[in-house]
Design a protein around this motif. Structure first.
Motif, mmCIF file in Angstrom:
data_model
loop_
_atom_site.group_PDB
_atom_site.id
_atom_site.type_symbol
_atom_site.label_atom_id
_atom_site.label_comp_id
_atom_site.label_asym_id
_atom_site.label_seq_id
_atom_site.Cartn_x
_atom_site.Cartn_y
_atom_site.Cartn_z
ATOM 1 N N ALA A 164 11.713 -4.305 7.312
ATOM 2 C CA ALA A 164 11.070 -3.044 6.913
ATOM 3 C C ALA A 164 10.237 -3.258 5.659
ATOM 4 N N ALA A 165 10.807 -4.038 4.697
ATOM 5 C CA ALA A 165 10.056 -4.328 3.471
ATOM 6 C C ALA A 165 8.786 -5.086 3.821
ATOM 7 N N GLY A 166 8.912 -6.026 4.771
ATOM 8 C CA GLY A 166 7.738 -6.780 5.212
ATOM 9 C C GLY A 166 6.688 -5.876 5.814
ATOM 10 N N LEU A 167 7.158 -4.849 6.571
ATOM 11 C CA LEU A 167 6.197 -3.911 7.185
ATOM 12 C C LEU A 167 5.436 -3.142 6.110
ATOM 13 N N MET A 168 6.178 -2.701 5.080
ATOM 14 C CA MET A 168 5.521 -1.976 3.982
ATOM 15 C C MET A 168 4.480 -2.873 3.327
ATOM 16 N N LEU A 169 4.908 -4.115 3.075
ATOM 17 C CA LEU A 169 4.016 -5.061 2.422
ATOM 18 C C LEU A 169 2.795 -5.311 3.295
ATOM 19 N N ALA A 170 3.042 -5.358 4.611
ATOM 20 C CA ALA A 170 1.938 -5.662 5.531
ATOM 21 C C ALA A 170 0.866 -4.580 5.494
ATOM 22 N N THR A 171 1.273 -3.304 5.224
ATOM 23 C CA THR A 171 0.257 -2.244 5.162
ATOM 24 C C THR A 171 -0.580 -2.384 3.888
ATOM 25 N N LEU A 172 -0.028 -3.124 2.920
ATOM 26 C CA LEU A 172 -0.717 -3.206 1.637
ATOM 27 C C LEU A 172 -2.012 -4.017 1.739
ATOM 28 N N ALA A 173 -1.975 -5.101 2.548
ATOM 29 C CA ALA A 173 -3.150 -5.982 2.640
ATOM 30 C C ALA A 173 -4.384 -5.233 3.188
ATOM 31 N N PRO A 174 -4.259 -4.582 4.378
ATOM 32 C CA PRO A 174 -5.441 -3.842 4.852
ATOM 33 C C PRO A 174 -5.823 -2.691 3.924
ATOM 34 N N PHE A 175 -4.784 -2.116 3.256
ATOM 35 C CA PHE A 175 -5.074 -1.039 2.311
ATOM 36 C C PHE A 175 -5.991 -1.545 1.194
ATOM 37 N N ILE A 176 -5.636 -2.709 0.634
ATOM 38 C CA ILE A 176 -6.448 -3.261 -0.451
ATOM 39 C C ILE A 176 -7.844 -3.595 0.050
ATOM 40 N N LEU A 177 -7.897 -4.153 1.282
ATOM 41 C CA LEU A 177 -9.192 -4.497 1.869
ATOM 42 C C LEU A 177 -10.060 -3.241 1.995
ATOM 43 N N LEU A 178 -9.454 -2.171 2.515
ATOM 44 C CA LEU A 178 -10.209 -0.913 2.677
ATOM 45 C C LEU A 178 -10.680 -0.394 1.323
ATOM 46 N N MET A 179 -9.772 -0.497 0.322
ATOM 47 C CA MET A 179 -10.132 -0.030 -1.015
ATOM 48 C C MET A 179 -11.359 -0.774 -1.524
ATOM 49 N N ILE A 180 -11.364 -2.094 -1.266
ATOM 50 C CA ILE A 180 -12.492 -2.893 -1.751
ATOM 51 C C ILE A 180 -13.770 -2.463 -1.041
ATOM 52 N N LEU A 181 -13.661 -2.338 0.309
ATOM 53 C CA LEU A 181 -14.854 -1.966 1.081
ATOM 54 C C LEU A 181 -15.351 -0.579 0.681
ATOM 55 N N ALA A 182 -14.405 0.394 0.699
ATOM 56 C CA ALA A 182 -14.791 1.774 0.381
ATOM 57 C C ALA A 182 -15.264 1.858 -1.070
ATOM 58 N N GLY A 183 -14.548 1.131 -1.928
ATOM 59 C CA GLY A 183 -14.911 1.147 -3.339
ATOM 60 C C GLY A 183 -16.314 0.620 -3.541
#
Lengths: 550, 568
Positions: A164-183
């Motif tokens: 479950a912790a891995g799943l949470m962590l896994a959402t973080l990578a695309p989240f950061i990517l989106l932040m960079i793109l959107a940012g």
């Protein structure tokens, strides 16, 4: 939004000012940061208590009761932590702002003195200091929470269920990517619009400021149209920027929701034993509920940080303004004690100006004030009379030429403040007694000397009316008339044994009777001093030995 | 002032009606997003618990457990929450921006129609900044409105889910919400509002103090009093800081409400659900936690209500006066002017050139401002074609004058936009002609964009002298019977001044305009054959130093006798 989440280089100037400004409150800020980190730890306890209580509900109140008490206690502890963090950072902000404000005020009478708009600049700086408030109270603790919180949550979740912790962590990578793109996209979009937006948003304020002009030219209807057109364009263009900017906050929402959904679906299927592969971790119902309750907390600190983005922007912009203000050169201070007998004051091809107004030049001026003589500077408003006087105290810049007092040049001396008694249009009155206010000019003066100076300045009647020299003056001399305040200024002149007397428009706005009385007092104060005075009054100029017209 | 008489509230209500559909969409999205968030965690908990029970009961139970529907619902809720939240923010801001785009011009028109003394009062940087802040505060009325809907929606969903288990549990959720809202509102009213006002007053006192001391800074330095002055001002800093800290402390109390009530309510709901299945208990418990968190946004609105109220009251103060309708006069009216100033009476006939002189503070600028109806006439008897300005109305007065004020104020924009204030239909040739008279044609021709060159905020990219000449050119472009010039050549070198005065003389000869000129410089005074001297003080019991008969020559002769140095 991206910039709120990724550490990046501080803006030129503002960042270092903010760092040093927060220094004196480091202890309180550490307490505030500790409180928000403890809050995150208690969030874990809360999740554990929630899961523990739900799992034990069927086993009766004696079993689940303690867990519910733990649940309520954890919630109360979180409330307490948040409350304490805010109080600590608010107290820290109080210290930081006071500290900055003292620097700004000192600069107002130093670096800013003599500037065309010293008062207004100082007033704006006071607002800038206030804009640091939200930065210290909300942004800094949120940043501390966002840098530690997610890691704590993730570690605790991993103890219960590494997957479950891995799943949470896994959402973080695309989240950061989106932040960079959107940012990047948002930054690009706003960069393209920024100039136009700044101009357009300023139109309303600009036209209000120019209202007298617009009325005189009967252009108010057209100005209203311009304001309307600009406002409509602002709304269209801002929306175009927001459409992209909100993508980052939507991303935050989405991945926060996604981490909950993924944990829930994984845990559900794992409990059902329907996963297509065998997992070693052996997830129990209680652990599953625990990680589910933790999942929203994983993104919560980042959401709070994004919420404080505005405070950060305001604080950094204000810090940049303040940095520029505080970095401005301070005015010169006197290097030597100066003459004790009335000196000759010699202006040779003097050109005066201000560092911040390269266009504004006064002079060249040539004249010599003989020892013990009275010189009147006359000329219309804006012709530079006061600027020339301010040269003597180091509050204006000597662009070229030589200004010398008994042969010692201004460049050597820095300023002639120790030798000068100065009486202006609006003498400073500090809260305290009348006598104490006069004695400010020469601390340690005897009561007799103060009384003599006061009566020489024509204050005898005022003292009588107010019941003695010790009578308190109200807030900044509010109860004194303009003429009486100037007499306080003159009394200081009588008290300070200074060989140079500078008078800046000492009779402006006085009615002719008070002017005549003031002229008599000035003539008396001039004895044994070299006097320079700026004035519009021909009657005052009539007592001068020499008149310099600008 | 009652709510119905508040012009700004009326304006806001009107825009709220106009933006009703957007605000409804924003509110619905906010409510939907909040409901989805509550349902997401509640359903997840229910799904977990159900799965755990089924998983423990063997393969038959597992087969009977419908996992597809809840897992799909969970995914759906996650996406719905994101989409609705995005829509709430975008549509909410669209409503606010569009409403403000209507409110700003209406407000501006209201300001322009207000009594004239207000126009002069608003032109300082400080007053304008206040006005802009107040308008921004009004914007929050549009953006914040959806917070209430989000709060109510999350509570309703949580109540519905709790009621499935135990109606009393729903009541616990409602009670926690009610306590949160009423305590929040109480804190907002009793603990946030006072410090907000006190902070405003302290900041004002601090600024006033700084300005007062800054005016005496040379004196402070001569007597070594800078530190004492700073210490004195720091008393206001202490007041301001204490007020702000009280505001934050109130916010800390509001912030503590939500987690405390969440914990107590969740414990209560779970205790009431102990008879139900773990799945249903998890559903109710988790939904309660999320719902009370979702209602937290409401608290912020309470915190800001005070600031909005203060802003609205100040804007109402500006807009309070009702606009007055005035009669009109003939377009080609060229009246004479009668000035009764103290015991002097001057009759200014159309086409005459008059100089106004006198020391500063004697009211030269004030006289020009009275003529263009930017100021009330006061005790002076001023007649335009035999009629009082207050009877004519400001528009009829202003039509008579082309005014170049002393501060040479510019609007932020291009050279063309500034000149167009005087004559919106003016051709390029006409604009260049007046720039030529003002000795600016060459400078403008050198700029790459020419007339369309951006002159910066308030004309900041021009020097003081250039601004003054552009202001003069603008006045020359306006076809009015009287030209009012306030120190038009201040700060110019002698050669440029001479060229300008010569060009101005031929311009005046061509147009036949009357001139009222305020100046202390000799060259432009040469344009005038008549003079009004404001320095005569009839109430003076001492002989005035400068009498009406004093010519510049007399003055110079007396200076010479005392040893005078002429500079500049």
């Amino acid at each position: 939004m991206l910039r709120a989440l990724t550490p990046h280089a501080a803006p030129p100037g503002g960042g270092s000012l903010l760092r040093t400004a927060v220094d004196p409150a480091t202890g309180l800020m550490r307490l505030a940061s500790a409180a928000v980190v403890v809050d995150t730890v208690i969030a874990v306890v809360f999740a554990a208590a929630l899961a523990g209580a739900i799992v034990r509900l069927p086993r009766g109140p004696t079993v689940f009761g303690p867990w519910l008490i733990l649940l309520a206690a954890a919630a109360l502890a979180r409330a307490l932590c948040g409350w304490a963090a805010l109080r600590c950072s608010a107290q820290a902000a109080l210290i930081v702002k006071s500290n900055l404000r003292r620097q700004v005020l000192t600069a107002a009478f130093g670096a800013l003195a003599g500037r065309a708009l010293a008062g207004e600049t100082a007033a704006a700086a006071i607002d800038d200091v206030e804009a640091i408030d939200g930065y210290v109270v909300r942004y800094l603790p949120a940043r501390a929470a966002a840098s530690v919180g997610p890691i704590v949550i993730l570690a605790c979740a991993a103890l219960a269920s590494p997957i479950a912790a891995g799943l949470m962590l896994a959402t973080l990578a695309p989240f950061i990517l989106l932040m960079i793109l959107a940012g990047t996209a948002a930054a690009e979009a706003s960069r393209r619009q920024l100039d136009a937006l700044t101009r357009l948003s300023g139109v309303f304020a600009d036209r209000v400021r120019a209202l007298p002009l617009l009325l005189a030219f009967q252009a108010e209807d057209r100005a209203t149209e311009q304001v309307a057109r600009a406002a409509r364009q602002v709304s269209v263009r801002t929306l175009a920027v927001l459409k992209i900017a909100f993508v980052s906050s939507a991303g935050l929402e989405f991945f926060a929701a996604l981490s909950v959904a993924l944990v829930a679906v994984y845990a559900g299927f794992s409990l059902l034993g329907l996963l297509p592969f065998n997992l070693p971790e052996g997830l129990t119902f209680e652990r599953a509920l625990f990680v589910l309750a933790l999942a929203p907390e994983f993104y919560a600190p980042m959401r709070r940080l994004a919420g404080a983005y505005h405070e950060r922007q305001l604080g950094e912009a204000a810090a940049e303004n303040l940095q520029a203000l505080l970095a401005a050169p301070m005015v010169a201070v006197a290097q030597t004690a100066g003459p004790t007998a009335p000196p000759a004051i010699q202006f040779t091809k003097v050109v005066a100006g201000f560092a911040d107004e390269p266009d504004l030049r006064i002079g060249p001026i040539d004249f010599t004030a003989a020892p013990g003589s009275i010189t009147a500077l006359m000329g219309p408003t804006g012709s530079g009379k006061t600027t020339l006087l301010r040269l003597l105290v180091g509050e204006a810049a000597l662009v070229s030429g030589t200004l010398a007092v008994d042969g010692q040049t201004l460049t050597e001396a820095g300023a002639f403040t120790p030798s000068i008694a100065w009486a202006g249009q609006a003498p400073a009155i500090l809260p305290g007694g009348l006598g104490w206010n006069i004695a400010l000019a020469a601390p340690g003066s005897s009561a007799g000397a103060i009384e003599r100076a006061a009566s020489q300045a024509g204050l005898a009647e005022v003292i009588l009316r107010r019941g003695g020299l010790d009578a308190d003056l109200d807030e900044r001399g509010g109860g004194l008339s303009g003429g009486e305040r100037r007499r306080v200024g003159l009394a200081r002149v009588f008290l300070k044994n200074a060989p140079i007397l500078v008078l800046d428009e000492p009779t402006a706005d006085l009615d002719s009777e008070s002017e005549a009385a003031m002229i008599v007092a000035i003539r008396q104060a001039s004895r044994g001093r070299t006097v320079l005075m700026a004035t519009h009054s021909e009657r005052l100029a009539a007592i001068a030995d020499q008149v310099v017209r600008l | 002032m009652t709510a119905s008489a508040s012009p700004i509230r009326a304006l806001v209500r009107q825009e709220q009606r106009r933006q009703a559909s957007r605000m409804a969409i924003a509110a619905a999205s906010a409510a939907g997003a909040a409901a989805a968030a509550v349902a997401l965690l509640g359903l997840s908990g229910w799904f977990l618990a159900g799965a755990a029970v089924a998983g423990a009961s063997g393969s038959a139970a597992i087969m009977a457990f419908n996992y597809l529907l809840p897992s799909a619902a969970i995914r759906f809720l996650a996406i719905a929450r994101t989409g609705l939240r995005y829509s709430e923010r975008l549509v909410g801001h669209a409503a606010a921006l569009k409403a403000l785009a209507e409110i700003r011009p209406t407000l501006f028109a209201g300001l322009a129609a207000a009594p004239v003394d207000q126009a002069l009062g608003l032109s300082s940087g400080e007053a304008t900044a206040h006005l802009v802040q107040d308008v921004n505060a009004i914007e929050t009325l549009f953006v914040r409105q959806s917070a209430a809907w989000a709060g109510v929606a999350s509570i309703l969903v949580a109540m519905a889910l709790a009621a499935l288990v135990n109606p009393w549990a729903a009541l616990v959720v409602l009670a926690a919400f009610a306590i949160q809202v009423s305590l929040g509102a109480w804190i907002g009213r009793n603990r946030s509002r006072d410090p907000a006002g006190e902070a405003l007053r302290a900041a004002g006192a601090l600024k006033d103090g700084v300005q007062a001391y800054a005016a005496a800074s040379a004196e402070l330095r001569c007597y070594g009093l800078v530190e004492a002055a700073v210490d004195d001002l720091m008393r206001f800093d202490a007041r301001l800081g204490a007020a702000r800290r009280r505001s934050w402390n109130a916010m800390a109390e509001m912030g503590a409400l939500q987690p405390a009530l969440t914990g107590v309510a969740a414990a209560g709901v779970l205790a009431l659900c102990s008879h139900a299945s773990p799945a249903m208990a998890a559903l109710a418990g988790l939904a309660t936690v999320v719902a009370l968190e979702g209602a937290g946004g409401l608290l912020q609105a309470f915190d800001q209500a005070g600031a909005v109220q203060v802003a609205a009251e100040r804007l109402d103060g500006v807009l309070a006066a009702p606009p007055v309708q005035w009669g009109t006069v003939q377009a080609d009216w060229r009246p004479g002017i009668t000035l009764g100033l103290g015991d002097q009476v001057h009759r200014l006939n159309p086409g005459e050139h008059w100089a106004v002189t006198g020391p500063s503070g004697s009211g030269k600028t004030r006289l020009l401002e009275i003529l263009v109806a930017l100021r009330d006439a006061g005790p002076d008897e001023i007649l335009l074609g035999g009629r009082r300005p207050d009877a004519l109305g400001p528009q009829a007065c202003r039509a008579l004058f082309a005014y170049a004020p002393q501060d040479a104020r510019m609007i932020s924009g291009t050279v063309r936009e500034n000149l167009a204030l005087a004559d919106p239909g003016a051709s390029d040739a006409a604009m260049l002609a007046v720039l030529g008279v003002a000795q600016l044609a060459e400078k403008i021709a050198r700029l790459p964009e020419g007339l369309d060159a951006w002159i910066g905020e308030g004309g900041a990219r021009l020097s003081g002298g250039e601004r003054r000449r552009l202001s003069l050119a603008r006045a020359l472009l306006r076809p009015a019977p009287w030209l009012l010039l306030d120190e038009p050549t201040e700060g110019l070198d002698a050669a440029t001044e001479a060229c300008l005065v010569a060009a101005l003389a031929s311009h005046l000869a061509r147009t036949g305009q009357g001139l009222i000129l305020v100046s202390h410089r000799q060259a432009p005074l040469g344009l005038c054959d008549r003079r009004i001297d404001l320095s005569a003080q009839p109430d003076s019991d001492l002989p005035p130093a400068t009498s009406e008969s004093d010519s510049e020559a007399d003055l110079a002769a007396r200076d010479h006798a005392r040893g005078v140095v002429m500079v500049g």
